[in-house]
Motif scaffolding. Structure first.
Motif, short mmCIF file in Angstrom:
data_model
loop_
_atom_site.label_atom_id
_atom_site.label_comp_id
_atom_site.label_asym_id
_atom_site.label_seq_id
_atom_site.Cartn_x
_atom_site.Cartn_y
_atom_site.Cartn_z
N PHE A 36 -5.68 0.09 -12.33
CA PHE A 36 -4.68 0.59 -11.35
C PHE A 36 -3.56 1.31 -11.58
CE2 PHE A 36 -1.22 -1.62 -8.79
CZ PHE A 36 -1.55 -1.16 -7.51
N ARG A 37 -3.38 1.49 -13.05
CA ARG A 37 -2.27 2.09 -13.52
C ARG A 37 -2.48 3.52 -13.06
NH1 ARG A 37 -2.64 1.35 -19.12
NH2 ARG A 37 -1.55 -0.77 -18.64
N GLU A 38 -3.85 3.81 -13.13
CA GLU A 38 -4.48 5.19 -12.74
C GLU A 38 -4.31 5.42 -11.26
OE1 GLU A 38 -8.45 5.87 -13.95
OE2 GLU A 38 -8.09 5.37 -16.23
N SER A 39 -4.51 4.50 -10.43
CA SER A 39 -4.23 4.72 -8.97
C SER A 39 -2.65 5.08 -8.66
CB SER A 39 -4.57 3.38 -8.28
OG SER A 39 -5.96 3.17 -8.26
N VAL A 40 -2.01 4.29 -9.58
CA VAL A 40 -0.43 4.54 -9.06
C VAL A 40 0.14 5.69 -9.56
CG1 VAL A 40 1.99 3.79 -10.00
CG2 VAL A 40 0.19 1.78 -9.42
N GLU A 41 -0.64 6.15 -10.80
CA GLU A 41 -0.21 7.61 -11.24
C GLU A 41 -0.56 8.65 -10.33
OE1 GLU A 41 -1.45 7.31 -15.32
OE2 GLU A 41 0.35 6.34 -15.82
N ALA A 42 -1.95 8.28 -9.81
CA ALA A 42 -2.50 9.49 -8.77
C ALA A 42 -1.68 9.50 -7.70
CB ALA A 42 -3.97 8.85 -8.55
N VAL A 43 -1.20 8.38 -6.88
CA VAL A 43 -0.30 8.59 -5.84
C VAL A 43 0.75 8.97 -5.98
CG1 VAL A 43 -1.50 6.77 -4.43
CG2 VAL A 43 0.51 6.32 -5.75
N ILE A 44 1.70 8.76 -7.16
CA ILE A 44 2.84 9.37 -7.49
C ILE A 44 2.60 11.00 -7.64
CG2 ILE A 44 4.59 9.62 -9.17
CD1 ILE A 44 4.26 6.69 -10.11
N ALA A 45 1.48 11.05 -8.27
CA ALA A 45 1.29 12.67 -8.53
C ALA A 45 1.36 13.56 -7.34
CB ALA A 45 -0.02 12.97 -9.32
N ALA A 46 0.76 12.92 -6.20
CA ALA A 46 0.57 13.61 -5.04
C ALA A 46 2.01 13.49 -4.13
CB ALA A 46 -0.38 12.51 -3.96
N GLY A 47 3.19 12.89 -4.38
CA GLY A 47 4.55 13.34 -4.20
C GLY A 47 4.86 12.90 -2.63
N PRO A 48 4.13 11.62 -2.16
CA PRO A 48 4.60 11.26 -0.97
C PRO A 48 6.06 10.85 -0.92
CG PRO A 48 3.43 9.47 -2.02
CD PRO A 48 3.57 10.65 -3.12
N ASP A 49 6.63 10.71 0.35
CA ASP A 49 7.88 10.31 0.69
C ASP A 49 8.04 8.66 0.46
OD1 ASP A 49 8.84 12.89 1.69
OD2 ASP A 49 7.43 12.50 3.16
N ARG A 50 7.01 8.08 0.58
CA ARG A 50 6.95 6.51 0.61
C ARG A 50 5.72 6.09 0.04
NH1 ARG A 50 8.94 5.15 6.64
NH2 ARG A 50 10.80 6.14 6.89
N ILE A 51 5.58 4.87 -0.71
CA ILE A 51 4.38 4.30 -1.19
C ILE A 51 4.66 2.90 -0.88
CG2 ILE A 51 3.23 3.54 -3.55
CD1 ILE A 51 4.25 6.50 -4.50
N SER A 52 3.61 2.33 -0.28
CA SER A 52 3.64 0.81 -0.08
C SER A 52 2.72 0.16 -1.00
CB SER A 52 3.11 0.49 1.39
OG SER A 52 4.07 1.12 2.15
N LEU A 53 3.10 -0.79 -1.47
CA LEU A 53 2.23 -1.66 -2.72
C LEU A 53 2.04 -2.81 -2.32
CD1 LEU A 53 2.58 -0.79 -6.53
CD2 LEU A 53 1.70 -2.99 -5.77
#
Ligand code: SF4
Length: 475
Positions: A235-252
Motif C-alpha cells: 500500500f505504501r507503494e500505491s500511495v507513493e505512486a499516486v503522489i508521484a503522479a502529482g494530482p490535485d486531490r487524492i481520496s483515500l
C-alpha cells in the motif's frame, strides 16, 4: 466559527502502540455521514413531500444548483464495489437509459427556478466513461440551454482509468468536462486481479499529465485502503505512486465491507486481507506520507494541494459534506437524476427508483421516478450542522450551531446532555475535548471522527444497538 487548521493533521500520537490500542478499543461501525440523516432513513412517501422540498430549494438562501447524473453501468464488477451499478446490460438498454435520464431532466427542470445558477454538474456511477460520450455532451448542452451555468462551474465525471486513453480525455474536454476523478484504487497487479479490476491503461503520471495538458483541473485519484492482498509495503507503494503522479486531490477511502448489502463482496472473504491493526497502520502512514508530500488533510479521507478549492474551503471553515464526500460551499443544493440517485436539498432528501426497468418506465410515463424521501425537521438541521462541523473542521461549537434554530431549551439541554454522555468514552481517552460546549477532535482521535460524530446523531442512537450491522466499520 474559529478554524483550527492544525487539527487532525498529525498522527504521531496514534502511531504509538498505546495510541493504536486506544483507537482499537473504540473501533466499530458508524455512518459515513455523506448525508444527515443517513440514507437508510429516507423512507417517507416522496409524493407527499417532493413538491414542497423542490419549492423550498428554490427559495433557500443558497440558490446555487448542483446537478448529479447517476450512470449505473460498468463493463465488469469490482468485487469491493459498494455502488449502485450493473454489469452486462446491452448497448441498446444503456442507450435507452441515457435517453431516459434526459427526459427526467426535462421533467425536473419544470420545477426548478430557471434563474438559479448552476455551479456544479457531476456524472458518477457506475462508470460514466463507459457509455457513449455523446450522451454526456448532449446533457451538458441541454443544461446550458435550460439554466445559466456559472462561467467557473465545475463539470466533472468519475472515470475508470482502465478505459482511458488520450482520445477519450480529448473527447471529454470537447463535450464540456473540466474536472475528472480517476479510480486508481491500488497499483499492485495482484491486488487488482484479486478484486477484478484493471489497472490504468496509461501510466498514472501520463494519465494525470495528459488530463492536465488538456485543461482539466482539480484532478483526483482514488485509493482504497484495506483490500485483500494489500500489505503495509504494497500500500505504501500505491500511495507513493499516486503522489508521484502529482494530482490535485487524492481520496483515500477505507474499504467498506458490507456483504449484507453487496453480496458480491462475500467472494473477497476467501482471500487474505489486512486485519484491523494493519488497515489502521496503513491509513495512518498514508496520511503522514501525503502530508509530508504537501497535501493537506481534508476531513477524514480526502487530501488536496494547498491551492485547491477544497483546501481553501477547509481553511476558511466553509467546507461541506455531501454524497460526493467533501465539497466547497459553492456546490449548493444537489438535484440528482438517474436510477437510485438522491437529491440533497436544504429541507430534505428525495431518492429515485433503484430498479432500472421501473426507473425507465416511470420517467417515460411522465413522472418523477421517486421512491423515498425525508423531510428535515428543525432538530435534524441542528444535528446536521454539528455533525458536518465535526467531520469538515474537526471542531464544533455545539451551542452556537444549534442556537439559531429556535428549538426549545428542553430539546437543546437533552441534545447536549445525551451527546455528552455518548461522548464520555472518547473524552476519557483524550480522543476528543469539550469545553463550554465546544467539541474538538484531537489529533489522536481523528480516525474515529465518524464514531465521535455519531455521538451527536440522535436518530442513529436507536439503531446502533441493532443485531444487524447497518454501517461499515470506521477503519
Ligand atoms: S468501476 Fe466503480 S462502480 Fe463500477 S464496479 Fe468498479 S467500483 Fe463499482
Amino acid at each position: 466559527m474559529p478554524v483550527d487548521t492544525n487539527s487532525a493533521n498529525r498522527t504521531d500520537a496514534s502511531q504509538t502502540l498505546n495510541g493504536l490500542e486506544t483507537l482499537l478499543r473504540h473501533e466499530g461501525s458508524a455512518p459515513r455521514y455523506t448525508s444527515y440523516p443517513p440514507a437508510n432513513f429516507f423512507t417517507e412517501d416522496p409524493t407527499a413531500i417532493a413538491t414542497d422540498l423542490i419549492q423550498a430549494s428554490n427559495m433557500a438562501d443558497s440558490r446555487a444548483l448542483s446537478l448529479y447524473f447517476h450512470i449505473p453501468f460498468c463493463p465488469r464488477r469490482c468485487l469491493f464495489c459498494g455502488c449502485h451499478t450493473e454489469v452486462g446490460r446491452s448497448g441498446a438498454f444503456i442507450n435507452a437509459y441515457m435517453e431516459t435520464i434526459s427526459l427526467e431532466f426535462d421533467l425536473l427542470a419544470k420545477q426548478i427556478d430557471r434563474t438559479r445558477p448552476v455551479a456544479q454538474i457531476h456524472f458518477g456511477g457506475g462508470t460514466p466513461n463507459a457509455v457513449p460520450l455523446h450522451y454526456l455532451g448532449e446533457l451538458i448542452a441541454k443544461i446550458r440551454e435550460t439554466f445559466r451555468v456559472e462561467p467557473d462551474a465545475e463539470i466533472a465525471l468519475e472515470c475508470d482509468p482502465g478505459l482511458v486513453l488520450r482520445p477519450q480525455l480529448e473527447q471529454l474536454r470537447t463535450v464540456g468536462f473540466n474536472r475528472v476523478s480517476f479510480g486508481i484504487q491500488d497499483v499492485n497487479l495482484k491486488v487488482l486481479e484479486a478484486v477484478n479490476r484493471k489497472s490504468s491503461r496509461l501510466p498514472i503520471p501520463e494519465l494525470v499529465g495528459t488530463a492536465r495538458d488538456l485543461g482539466f483541473t482539480g484532478i483526483n485519484l482514488d485509493l482504497i485502503c484495506g483490500l485483500p492482498l494489500q500489505t503495509e509495503s504494497s500500500f505504501r507503494e500505491s500511495v507513493e505512486a499516486v503522489i508521484a503522479a502529482g494530482p490535485d486531490r487524492i481520496s483515500l477511502f477505507p474499504y467498506a465491507h458490507v456483504p449484507w448489502i453487496k453480496g458480491h463482496q462475500t467472494a473477497l472473504e476467501a482471500l487474505p486481507s489486512p486485519g484491523t491493526v494493519d488497515r489502521l497502520r496503513m491509513a495512518l502512514e498514508a496520511r503522514d506520507t501525503l502530508q509530508a508530500a504537501g497535501y493537506e488533510a481534508i476531513g477524514m479521507d480526502h487530501y488536496a494541494r494547498p491551492g485547491d478549492e477544497l483546501s481553501v474551503a477547509k481553511r476558511e471553515g466553509t467546507l461541506r459534506r455531501n454524497f460526493q464526500g467533501y465539497a466547497p460551499p459553492r456546490a449548493g443544493q444537489i438535484h440528482a437524476l438517474g436510477a437510485s440517485a438522491i437529491s440533497q436539498l436544504e429541507s430534505g432528501y428525495l431518492q429515485n427508483e433503484k430498479d432500472l426497468e421501473r426507473y425507465i418506465a416511470r420517467v417515460r410515463n411522465g413522472e418523477l421516478p421517486l421512491v423515498g424521501g425525508y423531510r428535515m425537521r428543525v432538530e435534524d438541521k441542528a444535528a446536521r450542522d454539528v455533525i458536518n462541523a465535526l467531520l469538515c473542521q474537526g471542531t464544533a461549537d455545539v451551542p452556537a450551531l444549534i442556537a439559531g434554530y429556535g428549538l426549545s431549551e428542553e430539546w437543546e439541554a437533552d441534545y447536549r446532555l445525551g451527546s455528552l454522555e455518548r461522548l464520555a468514552p472518547y473524552l476519557a481517552d483524550d480522543l476528543v475535548t469539550e469545553h463550554n460546549g465546544v467539541v474538538r477532535v484531537t489529533d489522536a482521535g481523528f480516525p474515529l471522527s465518524r464514531r465521535i460524530a455519531a455521538a451527536f446523531d440522535p436518530l442513529t442512537v436507536s439503531t446502533a444497538a441493532s443485531a444487524t450491522p447497518r454501517y461499515s466499520k470506521t477503519f
